[in-house]
Design a protein around this motif. Structure first.
Motif, short mmCIF file in Angstrom:
data_model
loop_
_atom_site.label_atom_id
_atom_site.label_comp_id
_atom_site.label_asym_id
_atom_site.label_seq_id
_atom_site.Cartn_x
_atom_site.Cartn_y
_atom_site.Cartn_z
N ALA A 29 0.83 -1.20 0.00
CA ALA A 29 0.00 0.00 0.00
C ALA A 29 0.87 1.25 0.00
N ILE A 30 1.94 1.22 0.76
CA ILE A 30 2.85 2.38 0.80
C ILE A 30 3.56 2.51 -0.55
N GLY A 31 3.97 1.36 -1.08
CA GLY A 31 4.65 1.37 -2.37
C GLY A 31 3.77 1.94 -3.47
N ARG A 32 2.49 1.61 -3.42
CA ARG A 32 1.56 2.11 -4.42
C ARG A 32 1.51 3.64 -4.37
N ALA A 33 1.63 4.17 -3.15
CA ALA A 33 1.64 5.63 -3.02
C ALA A 33 2.96 6.21 -3.53
N ILE A 34 4.06 5.51 -3.23
CA ILE A 34 5.38 6.04 -3.58
C ILE A 34 5.58 6.16 -5.09
N VAL A 35 5.16 5.13 -5.85
CA VAL A 35 5.46 5.15 -7.28
C VAL A 35 4.83 6.35 -7.97
N ARG A 36 3.81 6.92 -7.37
CA ARG A 36 3.18 8.08 -8.02
C ARG A 36 3.95 9.36 -7.77
N GLN A 37 4.92 9.33 -6.88
CA GLN A 37 5.69 10.51 -6.52
C GLN A 37 4.78 11.72 -6.31
N PRO A 38 3.88 11.63 -5.33
CA PRO A 38 2.93 12.70 -5.10
C PRO A 38 3.58 13.87 -4.35
N LYS A 39 2.85 14.97 -4.27
CA LYS A 39 3.36 16.11 -3.50
C LYS A 39 3.21 15.86 -2.01
N VAL A 40 2.15 15.15 -1.65
CA VAL A 40 1.89 14.89 -0.24
C VAL A 40 1.40 13.45 -0.08
N PHE A 41 1.89 12.78 0.95
CA PHE A 41 1.37 11.47 1.31
C PHE A 41 0.35 11.63 2.43
N LEU A 42 -0.77 10.93 2.31
CA LEU A 42 -1.77 10.94 3.37
C LEU A 42 -1.88 9.53 3.93
N PHE A 43 -1.78 9.40 5.23
CA PHE A 43 -1.90 8.08 5.86
C PHE A 43 -3.04 8.12 6.87
N ASP A 44 -4.00 7.20 6.76
CA ASP A 44 -5.06 7.12 7.76
C ASP A 44 -4.85 5.87 8.61
N GLU A 45 -4.31 6.06 9.78
CA GLU A 45 -4.04 4.96 10.71
C GLU A 45 -3.45 3.75 9.99
N PRO A 46 -2.33 3.90 9.31
CA PRO A 46 -1.85 2.82 8.45
C PRO A 46 -1.35 1.61 9.23
N LEU A 47 -0.98 1.80 10.48
CA LEU A 47 -0.36 0.68 11.20
C LEU A 47 -1.30 0.02 12.19
N SER A 48 -2.55 0.49 12.27
CA SER A 48 -3.39 0.03 13.37
C SER A 48 -3.82 -1.41 13.23
N ASN A 49 -3.68 -2.00 12.02
CA ASN A 49 -4.06 -3.40 11.88
C ASN A 49 -2.90 -4.36 12.09
N LEU A 50 -1.74 -3.82 12.47
CA LEU A 50 -0.57 -4.69 12.62
C LEU A 50 -0.34 -5.01 14.09
N ASP A 51 0.38 -6.11 14.34
CA ASP A 51 0.65 -6.43 15.73
C ASP A 51 1.78 -5.53 16.25
N ALA A 52 1.94 -5.52 17.56
CA ALA A 52 2.78 -4.51 18.21
C ALA A 52 4.21 -4.49 17.65
N ALA A 53 4.80 -5.69 17.48
CA ALA A 53 6.19 -5.73 17.04
C ALA A 53 6.34 -5.16 15.63
N LEU A 54 5.40 -5.57 14.77
CA LEU A 54 5.44 -5.12 13.39
C LEU A 54 5.20 -3.62 13.30
N ARG A 55 4.36 -3.13 14.21
CA ARG A 55 4.04 -1.71 14.22
C ARG A 55 5.31 -0.89 14.46
N VAL A 56 6.11 -1.37 15.42
CA VAL A 56 7.36 -0.66 15.72
C VAL A 56 8.26 -0.66 14.50
N GLN A 57 8.35 -1.84 13.86
CA GLN A 57 9.22 -1.96 12.69
C GLN A 57 8.76 -1.05 11.55
#
Ligand SMILES: Nc1ncnc2c1ncn2[C@@H]1O[C@H](COP(=O)(O)OP(=O)(O)OP(=O)(O)O)[C@@H](O)[C@H]1O
Ligand SMILES: [Mg+2]
Lengths: 367, 286
Positions: free
Chosen positions: A143-171
């Motif tokens: 999902a992040i990669g899909r945003a990156i390839v467009r080289q936008p002016k601004v990235f918007l993230f809506d709680e992107p890590l909230s579905n991950l477990d704690a360890a992965l969230r930190v990473q």
């Protein structure tokens, strides 16, 4: 004029006033984090910037261009959704290149951009897989990669890590910080997680009931909140708020009677006159348990050991409950009688309308 | 021990189901090998493959096969294409959507015979049908649909009946489509057409498979519409396999040949089902 400017933005749903006059300026390359309690309008604000919701009134300017009336695709923004929103019938590669293919970019350019994005996100070996064959963290990276390839002016993230477990969230948090450093693109990030807000943000925007409560660097918000709401919202456990019983002006210091004990506060750090019905705010980490002669005293109701530290829930002599941070292996027992010292440099005073009227002690600001 | 008990307890229903299937099948097989015509009672001699031979070499047979294929194929294409298009159209909220949906679904609740009568007498009748009226008001000569384009008329009736089923399945499927995916595509620069083409259609591939399989099973045996409207004619031009079997059994009283035809139909249906499942079934497993 700054890079992204939001001017008197209002959003009405059918019968709900979700955004009540948002004014915000963001500089190019900044990492901005929106935080606030659930339902305060963080997602609505982000989606209005993205163009997925139409604003009721107000203007949004990006890079010198008014974008509030433009279609989402024309705004040159990319969004990463909480549910990832990957296209399930396309491979990772097709997901990454979808926007470029729609824009009819030359194949060599598409391949190059997909290659760069997938290398920097360690997706090289997954390019031919479908989203359902990926783990949560891998999906997030796509999902992040899909945003990156467009080289936008601004990235918007809506709680992107909230579905991950704690360890992965930190990473992933670290990975996002690295990405921001590497790309230098402006990012706006919505989260519930204070640690994410404090660690990622250049500036944090605190929203409350559709309005901006305060904007500032993480440290500013921590040390110099403007209101009771911010004071309580930032910091875990919450800041202790103790009503002041009596104030005695003793020249350059105020003697304060609080919670059945006493402390003092320098007059020089007051922004305005103090009145009765004021409140003293002090964070658990700025209170210390001492053997005797403390500013406050009480008995321990419960002690929580977190390993690296412990929190003592103390009932003061006037029955008020507060939380005190204690050493990790303190031998304090429940029901034990304790004395507490207050670090007077860290005291915050609030007036009766819940505005903060104290300033930070100068010498400790940036040490 | 436990297994024996479970088996014992299951046995009655299994046996009933087995008999339910075996008895008609074996009777049909038996009838198909004897000379059994209701006009010649008492004659039940064994004739071997003669009934099959008779059925297959009947000049109507190839026509019926062709008609059945054409009918099933056309109705499948019409219902799937129109079904996807219409359900995508009524997926977005608009004023009166609830009523439109109910109206779109309602033909499914009309009995096939009633359906055929409505089309025959109220729509396609060359004198007082609605089409005739439209043709007349345009200054054209009204068409006698049922005798000029009999198979096409049947296809229209059956499609009208089955379109609601397709819509029902597709509308439900569309509701489960992820909203954020569409928004993500929107931000990626996709138009409504792109979203429909690259997200909605792939999302619908499984429901389309289901609709094709279920409809194919029922469409192979369309009968009521033909019986009520064209009687398989003129000539054999709207006779399908099911109607041809009926024709043998109850118009020519030739039960033996009809049974043979029935078994041929069973074999053909199985062949169709086999290829259908091979072709589209893999959609269902993932
Ligand atoms: N489509 C809608 N129609 C009506 N009200 C809505 C709609 N979407 C959101 N709201 C309301 O607007 C307010 C803000 O919603 P929003 O989704 O922005 O909250 P949030 O800050 O993102 O909350 P969370 O942290 O739970 O995601 C909520 O009170 C919500 O009920
Ligand atoms: Mg939200």
């Amino acid at each position: 004029m700054s890079y992204l400017t939001i001017n008197r933005l209002q959003k009405h749903y059918d019968n709900y006033h979700a955004l009540r006059g948002i004014n915000l300026s963001i500089e190019e390359g900044e990492f901005i984090v929106f935080v606030g309690p659930s339902g305060c309008g963080k997602s609505t604000l982000l989606r209005t910037i993205a163009g997925l919701e139409t604003s009721s009134s107000g203007k949004i300017n990006l890079d010198g261009q008014e974008i509030s009336e433009l279609a989402p695709a024309k705004r040159d923004l990319a969004m990463v959704f909480q549910s990832y929103a990957l296209y399930p019938h396309m491979t990772v590669k097709e997901n990454l290149s979808f926007a470029l293919r729609l824009a009819k970019a030359p194949q060599t350019e598409i391949d190059e951009k997909v290659r760069i994005a997938s290398t920097s996100l360690q997706l090289d070996t997954l390019l031919e897989r479908k989203p359902k064959e990926l783990s949560g963290g891998q999906r997030q990276r796509v999902a992040i990669g899909r945003a990156i390839v467009r080289q936008p002016k601004v990235f918007l993230f809506d709680e992107p890590l909230s579905n991950l477990d704690a360890a992965l969230r930190v990473q992933m948090r670290l990975e996002l910080a690295r990405l921001h450093k590497q790309l230098g693109t402006t990012m706006i990030y919505v989260t519930h997680d204070q640690v994410e807000a404090m660690t990622l943000a250049d500036r944090v925007v605190i929203l409350n009931a559709g309005q901006i409560e305060q904007v500032g660097t993480p440290l500013e918000l921590y040390r110099q909140p403007k209101s009771r709401f911010v004071a309580e919202f930032i910091g875990t456990p919450k800041m202790n708020l103790i009503p002041i019983d009596q104030i005695d002006n003793q020249g350059d210091r105020l003697a304060l009677s609080v919670g059945g004990g006493k402390t003092s506060f320098p007059v020089s750090r007051l922004q305005e006159d103090i009145n009765t019905n004021s409140t003293l705010g002090i964070r658990p980490e700025h209170l210390a348990l001492v053997d005797s002669d403390g500013d406050l005293s009480g008995h321990v109701e419960l002690i929580e050991h977190l390993g690296s530290e412990a929190y003592a829930h103390v009932r003061l002599s006037n029955q008020q409950r507060i939380i005190v941070k204690a050493a990790a292996r303190s031998r304090i027992k429940d029901e034990q009688q304790v004395h507490i010292n207050i670090d007077t440099d860290e005291i915050i005073l609030l007036n009766d309308s819940d505005r903060v009227i104290s300033m930070i002690a100068e010498e400790t600001v940036y040490d | 021990m436990k297994r024996t008990i479970t088996r014992l307890l299951m046995a009655p229903s299994v046996i009933v189901l087995l008999l339910w299937m075996i008895i008609p099948l074996s009777m049909t097989i038996y009838f198909s090998t004897i000379h059994y015509n209701l006009l010649y009672p008492g004659s039940t001699r064994f004739v071997g493959w003669l009934n099959y031979d008779f059925f297959i070499t009947d000049p109507a047979f190839l026509t019926a096969i062709g008609n059945t294929t054409l009918l099933v194929g056309s109705v499948l294409i019409i219902t799937v294409v129109l079904g996807v298009a219409l359900s995508a159209l009524i997926d977005k909220p608009f004023f009166g959507r609830g009523i439109v949906r109910v109206l779109l679904i309602s033909p499914f609740f009309v009995m096939p015979t009633v359906n055929a009568l409505v089309w025959k007498n109220m729509m396609m009748n060359p004198v007082y049908g609605i089409f005739a009226w439209i043709w007349q008001s345009l200054g054209l000569t009204p068409i006698d649909w049922l005798s000029t384009y009999p198979l096409f008329s049947i296809i229209v009736m059956v499609s009208w009946q089955w379109l609601p089923f397709a819509i029902l399945v597709f509308v439900t499927a569309l509701q489960s489509q992820d909203h954020e995916q569409k928004e993500a595509a929107q931000m990626d620069g996709a138009t409504s057409w792109h979203i429909f083409r690259y997200l909605t259609i792939p999302h619908l591939s499984r429901p389309i498979t289901v609709v094709v399989m279920i409809e194919a099973i029922f469409l192979l045996s369309v009968f009521a519409q033909i019986y009520v409207s064209t009687n398989g004619g003129p000539g054999y031009s709207s006779t399908n396999l099911a109607y041809m079997i009926y024709n043998q059994a109850l118009l020519q009283f030739n039960v033996g040949t009809a049974s043979a035809g029935g078994l041929i139909a069973v074999v053909l249906a199985n062949i169709v089902a086999f290829f259908l499942i091979r072709a589209v079934g893999k959609n269902l497993t993932v």
